[in-house]
Design a protein around this motif. Structure first.
Motif, PDB file in Angstrom:
ATOM      1  N   ASN A 163       0.839  -1.192   0.000  1.00  0.00           N
ATOM      2  CA  ASN A 163       0.000   0.000   0.000  1.00  0.00           C
ATOM      3  C   ASN A 163       0.878   1.247   0.000  1.00  0.00           C
ATOM      4  OD1 ASN A 163       0.918   0.244   2.675  1.00  0.00           O
ATOM      5  ND2 ASN A 163      -0.868  -0.843   3.470  1.00  0.00           N
ATOM      6  N   MET A 196      -8.897  -1.361   2.941  1.00  0.00           N
ATOM      7  CA  MET A 196      -9.157  -1.842   4.298  1.00  0.00           C
ATOM      8  C   MET A 196     -10.075  -3.053   4.253  1.00  0.00           C
ATOM      9  SD  MET A 196      -9.727   1.841   6.159  1.00  0.00           S
ATOM     10  CE  MET A 196      -9.867   1.074   7.788  1.00  0.00           C
ATOM     11  N   ASN A 238      -4.929   2.384   0.158  1.00  0.00           N
ATOM     12  CA  ASN A 238      -4.865   1.766   1.478  1.00  0.00           C
ATOM     13  C   ASN A 238      -6.164   0.989   1.697  1.00  0.00           C
ATOM     14  OD1 ASN A 238      -3.951   1.078   4.042  1.00  0.00           O
ATOM     15  ND2 ASN A 238      -4.704   2.953   4.975  1.00  0.00           N
ATOM     16  N   ASN A 284     -13.346  -0.272   1.158  1.00  0.00           N
ATOM     17  CA  ASN A 284     -13.179   0.928   0.337  1.00  0.00           C
ATOM     18  C   ASN A 284     -12.559   0.662  -1.029  1.00  0.00           C
ATOM     19  OD1 ASN A 284     -10.716   0.191   1.359  1.00  0.00           O
ATOM     20  ND2 ASN A 284     -10.106   2.225   2.037  1.00  0.00           N
ATOM     21  N   THR A 293     -14.125  -5.973   1.680  1.00  0.00           N
ATOM     22  CA  THR A 293     -13.226  -4.828   1.540  1.00  0.00           C
ATOM     23  C   THR A 293     -14.046  -3.551   1.631  1.00  0.00           C
ATOM     24  OG1 THR A 293     -11.805  -6.145   0.092  1.00  0.00           O
ATOM     25  CG2 THR A 293     -11.426  -3.771   0.133  1.00  0.00           C
TER      26      THR A 293
END
Length: 484
Positions: free
Chosen positions: A331, A427, A425, A363, A361
């Motif tokens: 990331n 998440m 990133n 986002n 997941t």
């Protein structure tokens, strides 16, 4: 006067209503594209043969690609093959699945820091000890070595090329984020070649092979088939004057007579300036150790950006279970250029029959490409319906849309995969295991939500002691308890 005012008011009301309707349609379009009732494992649907390799394309019109706003392809470059310089309208991540090579990325406005001198020797397989470059001295931007397991990040509109200097085929899979804000054209990957005549080889072979094209398939799925390089559209005299060369050289820039395709054979070993690979690797490791995987804004400028990172190194794994496997995430904290691209990657390995705990997941969309073995994946949408329950074989792709729940289980030979994600990133929230949504809820909430006794709710919460990667023995025990 009153009638004019009334007419103007009616017109404004009609205009605002139409505008609101249009905006509503525009807002609903991406969401409607993700109302998928079925997802399929995908393989390449088309291929373009060139002199020194082949490029295989996945159909960009597939619903799962349209939902995620992504495209995918695979280059197979033969030893001594050069993928011609080009740039793309969307940011991309490339994973070196097999082989090794050299790549260059031309960053606009950056100096040519690699230059030859009387003492400078050039790299090349057939280079003799002590051989010096004769004639005009060269100067160019930095080139980088590519190795198996490298992830390469290329910003939108940045020219790049790849050369296979190894002895085996170089296989690179490429992920495009066509919905990225950096792409202001349309939601199609468009490649702009700086050299050659990419359509030449396919035209030559049209009589031998007809491309597979399904009904309703867009022309955009075959982006190289009708493509010339960008100099082809300019007037020859303009080019000759702009480069201060003769007309013959200007015509070669246009590449109209070039029948080699988009991957060409290098007649002699490619002579370029670059440091020895071992020294470059040492510098990369030392730089990573000093920075701790983070950037404070001073270590990297646009001209010194690190554009590749190896994701196969076991020592860089984020999650390890010796009985189940490992997961490595790449990331923007580890690889700062990803912050600019708004993309990230995951390298996963599961031992035979091991499981990656069910997750979603938060986002990002998630494209999964299997590189080794087989991987069974189940995907569930917001209605609680299974939209995918199948085994991915080596070389197949599936998209897990944002927030769709999924679970992965390796086959009898284990499995390895690379995932590309549309957030720098990404998440992940787990549904089972030591760090999961259910584990974080109060026991009474779990009991009432699932109509369990408090004792059974506690067992549900705490029975699974492993976190993200679940060993096969754990899976077997849970199956035994379920059947009992």
């Amino acid at each position: 006067m009153a009638s004019k005012a009334s007419l103007l008011l009616s017109f404004l009301l009609l205009f605002s209503t139409c505008l609101a309707h249009h905006q509503q349609q525009q807002q609903q379009l991406p969401q409607n594209q993700c109302q998928i009732g079925r997802i399929d494992a995908l393989e390449p649907s088309d291929r373009i043969q060139a002199e020194a390799g082949v490029t295989e394309f996945w159909n960009a019109d597939e619903k799962q690609f349209q939902c995620a706003g992504v495209e995918f392809l695979r280059h197979r470059i033969q030893p001594g093959g050069l993928l011609l310089p080009s740039y793309v309208n969307a940011p991309l991540l490339s994973f070196i699945e097999k082989g090794r090579g050299v790549h260059g990325v031309i960053l606009p406005g950056c100096p040519e820091t690699y230059e030859s001198s009387q003492e400078q020797q050039f790299s090349g397989q057939s280079e003799r000890r002590g051989q010096k470059f004769q004639g005009l001295q060269d100067r160019h931007q930095k080139v980088r070595n590519l190795n198996q397991g490298d992830v390469v990040a290329i910003p939108a509109g940045t020219a790049h090329w790849i050369y296979n200097d190894g002895e085996t085929e170089l296989v690179a899979v490429v992920f495009f984020d066509t919905q990225n804000s950096a792409n202001q054209l349309d939601q199609n990957h468009r490649r702009f070649f700086l050299a050659g005549n990419p359509q030449g080889q396919s035209e030559q072979q049209q009589g031998q092979r007809q491309p597979r094209r399904q009904q309703g398939q867009s022309q955009q799925e075959q982006p190289y088939r009708n493509a010339g390089n960008i100099f082809n559209g300019f007037d020859v005299e303009f080019l000759a004057e702009a480069f201060n060369v003769n007309r013959e050289t200007a015509e070669k820039l246009q590449g109209q007579r070039d029948q080699r395709g988009h991957i060409v054979n290098v007649e002699q070993d490619l002579q370029i300036i670059r440091p020895p690979q071992t020294r470059e690797q040492q510098e990369r490791e030392q730089q990573g150790g000093r920075q701790g995987g983070r950037s404070n804004g001073f270590e990297e400028t646009i001209c010194s950006l690190k554009l590749s990172e190896n994701i196969d190194n076991p020592t860089h794994a984020d999650f390890v279970n010796p009985q189940a496997g490992r997961i490595s995430n790449l990331n923007s904290f580890k690889f700062p250029v990803l912050r600019q691209l708004q993309l990230s990657a995951e390298r996963g390995e599961l031992h035979p029959n091991a499981i990656k705990a069910p997750f979603w997941t938060l986002n990002a969309h998630n494209l999964v490409y299997v590189t080794d073995g087989t991987l069974r994946i189940q995907i569930v949408n917001n209605a609680g319906e299974s939209v995918f329950d199948d085994e991915l074989r080596e070389g197949q792709v599936v998209v897990i849309p944002q927030n769709f729940a999924a679970i992965k289980r390796a086959g009898e030979q284990g499995s390895r995969w690379i995932s590309f994600k549309t957030n720098d990133n990404a998440m992940v929230a787990n549904l089972a295991g030591r760090v999961s949504a259910l584990r974080s809820m109060p026991v009474d909430v779990v009991a009432n939500a699932y109509q369990l006794s408090r004792n059974d709710a506690q067992k549900l919460k705490f029975s699974q002691q492993e976190s993200l990667l679940l060993s096969p023995s754990t899976y077997s025990r849970s199956q035994g308890r379920a059947s009992a």
